[in-house]
Design an enzyme around this catalytic site. Structure first.
Site, PDB file in Angstrom:
ATOM      1  CE  LYS A  26      -1.800   1.554   4.057  1.00 47.53           C
ATOM      2  NZ  LYS A  26      -1.569   2.968   4.409  1.00 47.53           N
ATOM      3  CG  ASN A  27       2.177   2.658   3.553  1.00 49.06           C
ATOM      4  OD1 ASN A  27       1.051   3.036   3.217  1.00 49.06           O
ATOM      5  ND2 ASN A  27       2.473   2.339   4.789  1.00 49.06           N
ATOM      6  CB  CYS A 121      -5.984  10.112  11.255  1.00 54.82           C
ATOM      7  SG  CYS A 121      -4.321   9.523  11.393  1.00 54.82           S
ATOM      8  CG  ASP A 310       2.576   1.073   9.697  1.00 49.31           C
ATOM      9  OD1 ASP A 310       2.970   1.262   8.542  1.00 49.31           O
ATOM     10  OD2 ASP A 310       2.227   1.991  10.460  1.00 49.31           O
ATOM     11  NE  ARG A 403      -7.555   4.551   4.764  1.00 54.61           N
ATOM     12  CZ  ARG A 403      -7.064   5.654   5.318  1.00 54.61           C
ATOM     13  NH1 ARG A 403      -7.590   6.144   6.428  1.00 54.61           N
ATOM     14  NH2 ARG A 403      -6.036   6.282   4.774  1.00 54.61           N
TER      15      ARG A 403
HETATM   16  C1  EPZ Z   1       4.137   6.712   6.763  1.00 59.22           C
HETATM   17  O1  EPZ Z   1       3.317   7.713   7.340  1.00 59.22           O
HETATM   18  C2  EPZ Z   1       3.207   5.537   6.511  1.00 59.22           C
HETATM   19  N1  EPZ Z   1       2.142   5.935   5.599  1.00 59.22           N
HETATM   20  C3  EPZ Z   1       2.587   5.097   7.834  1.00 59.22           C
HETATM   21  O2  EPZ Z   1       1.774   3.962   7.580  1.00 59.22           O
HETATM   22  C4  EPZ Z   1       3.713   4.700   8.787  1.00 59.22           C
HETATM   23  O3  EPZ Z   1       3.162   4.348  10.025  1.00 59.22           O
HETATM   24  C5  EPZ Z   1       4.668   5.897   8.968  1.00 59.22           C
HETATM   25  O4  EPZ Z   1       5.166   6.320   7.680  1.00 59.22           O
HETATM   26  C6  EPZ Z   1       5.856   5.576   9.867  1.00 59.22           C
HETATM   27  O5  EPZ Z   1       6.528   4.481   9.339  1.00 59.22           O
HETATM   28  C7  EPZ Z   1       2.406   5.994   4.256  1.00 59.22           C
HETATM   29  O6  EPZ Z   1       3.508   5.755   3.789  1.00 59.22           O
HETATM   30  C8  EPZ Z   1       1.252   6.383   3.374  1.00 59.22           C
HETATM   31  P1  EPZ Z   1       5.819  10.087   9.215  1.00 59.22           P
HETATM   32  P2  EPZ Z   1       3.848   9.223   7.462  1.00 59.22           P
HETATM   33  O7  EPZ Z   1       5.693  11.379   8.511  1.00 59.22           O
HETATM   34  O8  EPZ Z   1       4.858   9.498   6.436  1.00 59.22           O
HETATM   35  C9  EPZ Z   1       5.723  13.384  12.564  1.00 59.22           C
HETATM   36  C10 EPZ Z   1      -0.195   2.674   7.702  1.00 59.22           C
HETATM   37  O9  EPZ Z   1      -0.861   2.185   8.633  1.00 59.22           O
HETATM   38  N2  EPZ Z   1       5.662  14.409  11.523  1.00 59.22           N
HETATM   39  O10 EPZ Z   1       7.024   9.239   8.981  1.00 59.22           O
HETATM   40  O11 EPZ Z   1       2.641  10.106   7.539  1.00 59.22           O
HETATM   41  C11 EPZ Z   1       4.474  12.501  12.601  1.00 59.22           C
HETATM   42  O12 EPZ Z   1       3.442  13.143  13.321  1.00 59.22           O
HETATM   43  C12 EPZ Z   1       0.354   4.093   7.827  1.00 59.22           C
HETATM   44  O13 EPZ Z   1       0.063   2.098   6.604  1.00 59.22           O
HETATM   45  C13 EPZ Z   1       5.706  15.752  11.904  1.00 59.22           C
HETATM   46  O14 EPZ Z   1       5.792  16.084  13.091  1.00 59.22           O
HETATM   47  O15 EPZ Z   1       4.539   9.192   8.883  1.00 59.22           O
HETATM   48  C14 EPZ Z   1       4.981  11.263  13.302  1.00 59.22           C
HETATM   49  O16 EPZ Z   1       4.982  11.477  14.692  1.00 59.22           O
HETATM   50  C15 EPZ Z   1       0.029   4.709   9.178  1.00 59.22           C
HETATM   51  N3  EPZ Z   1       5.639  16.712  10.937  1.00 59.22           N
HETATM   52  C16 EPZ Z   1       6.429  11.159  12.802  1.00 59.22           C
HETATM   53  O17 EPZ Z   1       6.778  12.448  12.267  1.00 59.22           O
HETATM   54  C17 EPZ Z   1       5.555  16.398   9.609  1.00 59.22           C
HETATM   55  O18 EPZ Z   1       5.513  17.330   8.771  1.00 59.22           O
HETATM   56  C18 EPZ Z   1       6.636  10.130  11.700  1.00 59.22           C
HETATM   57  O19 EPZ Z   1       5.598  10.325  10.758  1.00 59.22           O
HETATM   58  C19 EPZ Z   1       5.517  15.032   9.231  1.00 59.22           C
HETATM   59  C20 EPZ Z   1       5.576  14.060  10.203  1.00 59.22           C
END
Ligand code: EPZ
Length: 424
Positions: A26-27, A121, A310, A403
């Protein structure tokens, strides 16, 4: 999208046996749909999972004038060269955090993109400060509106971007924006997830100049345009594979997980080995059996290659069946332990210590309950818990599980699981 109209009816699982195939990640797939915007011609993508989030990506692209055709089983022809608008459809973008990834290619290709705040979310606030700081460095003008943002840039210019936080989608979004920018971009403190080198390999095969993807420092030299060459095959979904491995460790007898990439799960597999699962690792399969007794273990989720956030909820379901005390610390998302009450109502003994830490006392006998999936991965954890609980469980909000897991109930039925999808 008819969210919430269906539910899973699950009865106590006997021992599960057989084979289960892992589909495309998916990702990884979501990002290739976004990358299609960078091209002046259609692209072909294979091994695309038939999941709700892909349907939403199709809607997002077609809302802007693009075209997405299903040209075969799990194969799509994506004609984003037809896009004639720069607005990301607000309802879909708000419902799917990963829609933020479309902003990078949109800005690179059309000099402008308008999108809503992707919304927090259930697993956390999900801010986008890292993205906005990166876009600013590339020369974009950011206008903050009441319910969203407008990014504008006549031409993006390469820059050195130091991420203050490791962010998977920020790394991917800015890597794609930089692919067509003028000059050289450095992304420092990049995420290392395997979906990132997979995306870079695809773009490089079409003429991009990206070095170091998969390491903390990525160098991108912008090019005029990309040329689509060969159909891109999405890599296996490591989180699906990990989820099935956990199921096998709880209830499985020689379950073979096929078409997966064990090398994307090396740290996770060490934990599974430690709790006692019998694991045979092949080039593209895993064969896993549940031990007589599962052992408890402390887990801290980490960025790749550490224990994946995840897989935290599904692994907690396993730890309720392990002998002894386990401490689980969720270091990535502040809201990702919000599902434990439902497991406790089933009979688990999970004690919250602080917003990011829980203690699980096992082994506990679980009893079937009626529950609602708060998010995709916790929803799967409920399925695993229900399969090892006495009696019957009802899980609402199946849309959330759909999803990220294609036809999950059909695939589990093939292993002998007593799970049915019913209309509520
Ligand atoms: C990706 O989400 C994945 N989604 C997530 O999978 C996965 O859990 C996550 O990476 C961590 O591995 C997709 O690839 C579509 P992050 P992402 O930005 O990129 C903070 C699933 O279930 N942050 O790496 O959105 C954020 O809040 C999903 O398949 C900021 O503070 O995660 C988090 O605490 C869920 N500011 C941390 O960084 C920003 O601008 C890591 O989030 C961006 C992120």
């Amino acid at each position: 999208m008819d969210e919430g109209k269906e539910m899973f009816l699950i009865k106590e699982g006997n021992e599960l046996r057989g084979e289960i195939e892992v589909y495309g990640a998916k990702n990884a797939a979501l990002k290739i749909f976004a990358a299609s915007i960078l091209f002046n011609e259609p692209i072909i993508v294979k091994n695309v999972p038939e999941i709700e989030d892909i349907a939403r990506c199709k809607e997002l692209l077609e809302f802007m004038g693009g075209r997405v055709q299903n040209t075969g089983k799990r194969e799509y022809k994506i004609s984003s060269n037809l896009i004639n608008s720069s607005i990301l459809e607000p309802k879909i973008s708000k419902s799917m955090r990963s829609s933020i990834v479309f902003t990078g290619p949109m800005l690179a290709k059309f000099d402008k993109v308008e999108f809503p705040h992707p919304g927090g979310c259930v697993i956390g606030e999900r801010p986008i400060d890292v993205f906005l700081e990166g876009f600013e460095k590339l020369g974009a003008k950011i206008t903050i509106q009441q319910n969203g943002y407008i990014l504008e840039a006549k031409k993006l210019r390469g820059a050195k971007i130091i991420f203050k936080k490791i962010s998977v989608t920020a790394t991917e979004t800015l890597m794609m924006a930089a692919a067509l920018a003028e000059g050289k971009t450095i992304l420092y403190n990049s995420a290392l997830e395997p979906e990132i080198p997979a995306l870079a390999d695809f773009l490089n095969s079409c003429g991009a100049k990206i070095k170091g993807a998969g390491t903390y420092k990525i160098e991108i030299t912008g090019v005029k345009n990309l040329k689509f060459k060969n159909p891109y095959v999405i890599i296996p979904d490591r989180i699906e594979a990990g989820s099935f491995a956990i199921l096998a460790a709880i209830l499985g007898k020689e379950i073979k997980i096929t078409r997966c990439e064990p090398n994307h799960l090396l740290v996770f597999l060490e934990y599974l080995k430690y709790v006692g699962a019998e694991i045979e690792k092949g080039k593209n399969f895993l064969k896993i059996s549940s031990p007589k007794k599962l052992k408890s273990i402390d887990v801290k989720t980490r960025e790749y290659p550490g224990f994946p956030t995840d897989l935290q909820a599904p692994f907690v379901a396993l730890l309720t069946q392990a002998e002894g005390k386990s401490i689980v610390t969720e270091t990535i998302f502040e809201g990702r332990l919000n599902y434990i009450e439902d497991l406790n109502r089933m009979g688990a003994k999970i004690m919250p210590c602080d917003p990011r830490r829980i203690i699980i006392e096992g082994k506990t006998d679980l009893r079937g309950k009626e529950m609602e999936s708060p998010d995709l991965r916790a929803g799967l954890a409920f399925v695993l818990a229900a399969l090892c609980a006495k009696g019957e469980s009802i899980i609402h909000g199946v849309y959330k599980i759909d999803r990220g897991y294609e036809k999950i109930e059909k695939r589990l039925q093939k292993l002998g699981a007593d799970i049915e999808r019913i209309k509520s």
